[in-house]
Scaffold this motif. Structure first.
Motif: not given
Length: 166
Positions: A71, A73, A90, A92, A95-99
């Motif tokens: 996704k 975001d 940004c 996801e 459950g892991i968020k990355k930039e």
């Protein structure tokens, strides 16, 4: 951060170079960002809802995100250094968020294809935006000056919550 929308692609009058034009929700500030001709075409295609017969790079990237359940975001345009804007995607996944670092033009082209919001840090807007509705800005300033001039020092103290307690 302030959410902004793409209002279109414009040409700089002096250089004839394309620029993305982002506006805030009140449409009182605009942020022009110089981009290349190919990126301008990719953004125009997305704004007009055109789908090529075969996916181009931004379409391919949006398809990969979608097919892999990643996704997007939001996109954040976070800094401006030496007249160069910097952005991140940004994302996801599980459950892991990355930039992910990217050019603002690519970030915008992908955001348009994934219906993701575009955010800009206030500092960037303060440094690089142009006023669109100067009449509204002037009216707001005049109304504030009128309000302040009508208050006595005692009223300012009361409105600020600094009343003396006996």
């Amino acid at each position: 951060m302030i959410e902004m929308k793409v209002t279109g692609i414009v040409l700089n009058a002096a250089s004839r170079s394309p620029m993305i034009l982002l506006k805030d929700s009140s449409e009182r500030r605009a942020l022009p960002i110089f981009i290349g001709q190919a990126q301008a075409e990719a953004i125009i295609e997305a704004l007009e809802g055109h789908r090529p017969s075969r996916p181009l790079t931004h379409d391919l990237f949006a398809n990969i995100l979608n097919d892999c359940n990643v996704k997007l975001d939001k996109v954040i345009i976070h800094s401006l250094t030496d007249d160069i804007f910097y952005a991140v995607l940004c994302i996801e996944f599980n459950g892991i968020k990355k930039e992910i670092d990217c050019r603002p033009s690519d970030a915008v082209a992908i955001a348009l294809r994934t219906n993701s919001p575009i955010w800009v840090l206030e500092e960037v807007i303060a440094d690089a935006s142009i006023p669109v509705d100067t009449d509204a800005d002037d009216a707001e300033r005049q109304a504030f000056r009128k309000f302040i001039s009508s208050l006595s020092p005692d009223q300012l103290i009361k409105k600020g919550g600094y009343e003396e307690k006996h």
